[in-house]
Design a protein around this motif. Structure first.
Motif, PDB file in Angstrom:
ATOM      1  N   MET A  24     -20.654  -5.174  11.123  1.00  0.00           N
ATOM      2  CA  MET A  24     -20.295  -4.283  10.053  1.00  0.00           C
ATOM      3  C   MET A  24     -19.166  -3.786   9.626  1.00  0.00           C
ATOM      4  N   ILE A  71     -29.748  -2.373  10.726  1.00  0.00           N
ATOM      5  CA  ILE A  71     -30.753  -3.508  11.674  1.00  0.00           C
ATOM      6  C   ILE A  71     -29.373  -4.597  11.383  1.00  0.00           C
ATOM      7  N   TYR A  77     -27.334 -15.820  15.932  1.00  0.00           N
ATOM      8  CA  TYR A  77     -28.637 -15.932  16.205  1.00  0.00           C
ATOM      9  C   TYR A  77     -29.172 -15.911  14.383  1.00  0.00           C
ATOM     10  N   ARG A  78     -28.619 -15.904  13.571  1.00  0.00           N
ATOM     11  CA  ARG A  78     -29.138 -15.286  12.135  1.00  0.00           C
ATOM     12  C   ARG A  78     -29.585 -16.825  11.815  1.00  0.00           C
ATOM     13  N   GLN A  80     -32.549 -17.748  11.701  1.00  0.00           N
ATOM     14  CA  GLN A  80     -33.840 -18.356  12.359  1.00  0.00           C
ATOM     15  C   GLN A  80     -34.957 -17.919  12.391  1.00  0.00           C
ATOM     16  N   GLY A  81     -35.013 -16.648  11.462  1.00  0.00           N
ATOM     17  CA  GLY A  81     -36.128 -15.988  11.429  1.00  0.00           C
ATOM     18  C   GLY A  81     -36.365 -14.777  12.409  1.00  0.00           C
ATOM     19  N   ILE A  82     -35.173 -14.511  12.990  1.00  0.00           N
ATOM     20  CA  ILE A  82     -35.473 -13.515  14.028  1.00  0.00           C
ATOM     21  C   ILE A  82     -35.108 -12.098  13.277  1.00  0.00           C
ATOM     22  N   GLU A 105     -31.366   2.007   2.800  1.00  0.00           N
ATOM     23  CA  GLU A 105     -30.581   1.542   1.756  1.00  0.00           C
ATOM     24  C   GLU A 105     -29.635   0.238   2.176  1.00  0.00           C
ATOM     25  N   VAL A 106     -29.042  -0.495   1.151  1.00  0.00           N
ATOM     26  CA  VAL A 106     -28.652  -1.731   1.304  1.00  0.00           C
ATOM     27  C   VAL A 106     -27.449  -1.800   0.408  1.00  0.00           C
ATOM     28  N   ASN A 110     -25.227  -7.448  -0.673  1.00  0.00           N
ATOM     29  CA  ASN A 110     -25.759  -7.850   0.676  1.00  0.00           C
ATOM     30  C   ASN A 110     -27.121  -8.657   0.488  1.00  0.00           C
ATOM     31  N   PRO A 112     -28.291 -11.527   1.747  1.00  0.00           N
ATOM     32  CA  PRO A 112     -29.372 -11.737   2.727  1.00  0.00           C
ATOM     33  C   PRO A 112     -30.418 -10.716   2.995  1.00  0.00           C
ATOM     34  N   ALA A 113     -29.807  -9.513   3.157  1.00  0.00           N
ATOM     35  CA  ALA A 113     -30.451  -8.480   3.698  1.00  0.00           C
ATOM     36  C   ALA A 113     -31.472  -8.112   2.564  1.00  0.00           C
ATOM     37  N   LEU A 115     -32.665 -10.044   0.215  1.00  0.00           N
ATOM     38  CA  LEU A 115     -33.818 -10.923   0.200  1.00  0.00           C
ATOM     39  C   LEU A 115     -34.988 -10.914   1.188  1.00  0.00           C
ATOM     40  N   LEU A 116     -34.430 -10.538   2.507  1.00  0.00           N
ATOM     41  CA  LEU A 116     -35.270 -10.313   3.584  1.00  0.00           C
ATOM     42  C   LEU A 116     -36.149  -8.968   3.148  1.00  0.00           C
ATOM     43  N   TYR A 117     -35.686  -8.063   2.790  1.00  0.00           N
ATOM     44  CA  TYR A 117     -36.379  -6.793   2.621  1.00  0.00           C
ATOM     45  C   TYR A 117     -37.528  -6.978   1.263  1.00  0.00           C
TER      46      TYR A 117
HETATM   47  C1  COA Z   1     -29.788  -9.457   7.269  1.00  0.00           C
HETATM   48  C2  COA Z   1     -30.038 -10.068   8.502  1.00  0.00           C
HETATM   49  C3  COA Z   1     -30.479  -8.945   9.382  1.00  0.00           C
HETATM   50  C4  COA Z   1     -31.111 -11.198   8.550  1.00  0.00           C
HETATM   51  O1  COA Z   1     -31.242 -11.559   9.711  1.00  0.00           O
HETATM   52  P1  COA Z   1     -31.764 -13.277  10.027  1.00  0.00           P
HETATM   53  O2  COA Z   1     -32.075 -13.410  11.360  1.00  0.00           O
HETATM   54  O3  COA Z   1     -30.464 -14.089   9.761  1.00  0.00           O
HETATM   55  O4  COA Z   1     -32.743 -13.233   8.951  1.00  0.00           O
HETATM   56  P2  COA Z   1     -33.896 -14.230   8.911  1.00  0.00           P
HETATM   57  O5  COA Z   1     -33.350 -15.579   9.555  1.00  0.00           O
HETATM   58  O6  COA Z   1     -35.190 -13.703   9.674  1.00  0.00           O
HETATM   59  O7  COA Z   1     -34.307 -14.549   7.328  1.00  0.00           O
HETATM   60  C5  COA Z   1     -35.164 -13.770   6.705  1.00  0.00           C
HETATM   61  C6  COA Z   1     -35.196 -13.740   4.994  1.00  0.00           C
HETATM   62  O8  COA Z   1     -33.878 -12.940   5.118  1.00  0.00           O
HETATM   63  C7  COA Z   1     -33.188 -13.808   3.893  1.00  0.00           C
HETATM   64  N1  COA Z   1     -32.045 -14.393   4.180  1.00  0.00           N
HETATM   65  C8  COA Z   1     -31.488 -14.542   5.615  1.00  0.00           C
HETATM   66  N2  COA Z   1     -30.302 -14.911   5.503  1.00  0.00           N
HETATM   67  C9  COA Z   1     -30.022 -15.256   4.429  1.00  0.00           C
HETATM   68  C10 COA Z   1     -28.832 -15.801   3.718  1.00  0.00           C
HETATM   69  N3  COA Z   1     -27.740 -16.419   4.486  1.00  0.00           N
HETATM   70  N4  COA Z   1     -28.773 -15.862   2.535  1.00  0.00           N
HETATM   71  C11 COA Z   1     -29.755 -15.730   1.722  1.00  0.00           C
HETATM   72  N5  COA Z   1     -31.090 -15.071   2.152  1.00  0.00           N
HETATM   73  C12 COA Z   1     -31.106 -15.054   3.377  1.00  0.00           C
HETATM   74  C13 COA Z   1     -34.219 -14.815   3.554  1.00  0.00           C
HETATM   75  O9  COA Z   1     -35.073 -14.377   2.258  1.00  0.00           O
HETATM   76  C14 COA Z   1     -34.881 -15.163   4.703  1.00  0.00           C
HETATM   77  O10 COA Z   1     -36.058 -15.750   4.279  1.00  0.00           O
HETATM   78  P3  COA Z   1     -36.305 -17.527   4.289  1.00  0.00           P
HETATM   79  O11 COA Z   1     -35.839 -17.887   5.767  1.00  0.00           O
HETATM   80  O12 COA Z   1     -37.938 -17.597   4.290  1.00  0.00           O
HETATM   81  O13 COA Z   1     -35.688 -17.696   3.137  1.00  0.00           O
HETATM   82  C15 COA Z   1     -28.904 -10.435   9.105  1.00  0.00           C
HETATM   83  O14 COA Z   1     -28.051 -11.295   8.138  1.00  0.00           O
HETATM   84  C16 COA Z   1     -27.661  -9.516   9.468  1.00  0.00           C
HETATM   85  O15 COA Z   1     -27.420  -8.875  10.846  1.00  0.00           O
HETATM   86  N6  COA Z   1     -26.447  -9.228   8.541  1.00  0.00           N
HETATM   87  C17 COA Z   1     -25.598  -8.459   8.947  1.00  0.00           C
HETATM   88  C18 COA Z   1     -25.947  -6.915   9.093  1.00  0.00           C
HETATM   89  C19 COA Z   1     -26.611  -6.448   7.838  1.00  0.00           C
HETATM   90  O16 COA Z   1     -26.066  -6.759   6.653  1.00  0.00           O
HETATM   91  N7  COA Z   1     -27.756  -5.522   8.070  1.00  0.00           N
HETATM   92  C20 COA Z   1     -28.452  -5.152   6.929  1.00  0.00           C
HETATM   93  C21 COA Z   1     -27.901  -3.781   6.686  1.00  0.00           C
HETATM   94  S1  COA Z   1     -28.899  -3.153   5.149  1.00  0.00           S
END
Ligand code: COA
Length: 147
Positions: A24, A71, A77-78, A80-82, A105-106, A110, A112-113, A115-117
């Motif tokens: 962060m 979070i 470990y990113r 991989q669905g964790i 809030e995000v 960001n 990846p976050a 898209l996850l949410y």
């Molecule tokens: C956001 C975060 C927690 C996701 O964790 P992760 O274990 O890598 O995520 P997952 O492997 O479970 O992926 C879940 C979904 O997130 C999204 N996602 C994850 N990484 C992504 C990437 N590099 N690019 C785009 N989407 C991504 C996708 O929607 C993915 O679903 P899919 O695999 O079916 O496409 C991680 O990237 C992280 O720790 N980031 C830094 C800290 C942060 O920004 N935290 C959020 C603060 S609000």
């Protein structure tokens, strides 16, 4: 994939702070984590991958609402669905605690976050202009209804 979920205690602090600082731009302080771990109104949910800490999520409870202020999955470990598994398990736990709505809030950039949410049906409910520093950026406010 062998994942376990446990609540953090003080012995986990060093690794949590290490992951936080590596991930962060404005990391939470050690004291903020101590407060969350020790509070009756908060918990830090750890995800362990093969018994090693892969990440954590912090929740603050104001029943029937909860807030997810932090979070993080450690970089190695990113993707991989964790993160998704941690959030899903945490939402189950919040449901059992009587939580009906979760807020977060995000950073706008960001992806990846966000898209996850979004993939977990969090909805955008507003924008907080210039909410973040380093770099200055808007926050997207989201909520999730637990049914
Ligand atoms: C956001 C975060 C927690 C996701 O964790 P992760 O274990 O890598 O995520 P997952 O492997 O479970 O992926 C879940 C979904 O997130 C999204 N996602 C994850 N990484 C992504 C990437 N590099 N690019 C785009 N989407 C991504 C996708 O929607 C993915 O679903 P899919 O695999 O079916 O496409 C991680 O990237 C992280 O720790 N980031 C830094 C800290 C942060 O920004 N935290 C959020 C603060 S609000």
């Amino acid at each position: 994939m062998s994942l376990e979920f446990v609540h953090a205690n003080i012995k986990d602090l060093d690794r949590i702070v290490e992951i936080e600082r590596a991930s962060m731009s404005t990391p939470w302080s050690r004291n903020s984590f101590i407060e969350a771990i020790e509070s009756d109104h908060a918990f830090v949910n750890l995800v362990l991958y093969e018994s090693e800490m892969a990440g954590y999520a912090v929740f603050y409870l104001t029943l029937p609402e909860a807030e997810l202020p932090d979070i993080v999955i450690s970089e190695e470990y990113r993707g991989q669905g964790i993160g998704r598994a941690l959030l899903e398990q945490s939402l189950e736990e919040l449901k059992e605690l009587g939580v009906e709505k979760v807020f977060l809030e995000v950073r706008e950039t960001n992806t990846p976050a966000r898209l996850l949410y979004e993939s977990m049906d969090f909805e955008q409910i507003g924008v907080r202009k210039y909410f973040y520093s380093e770099p200055v950026e808007d926050a997207i406010c989201m909520s999730y209804e637990i049914v």
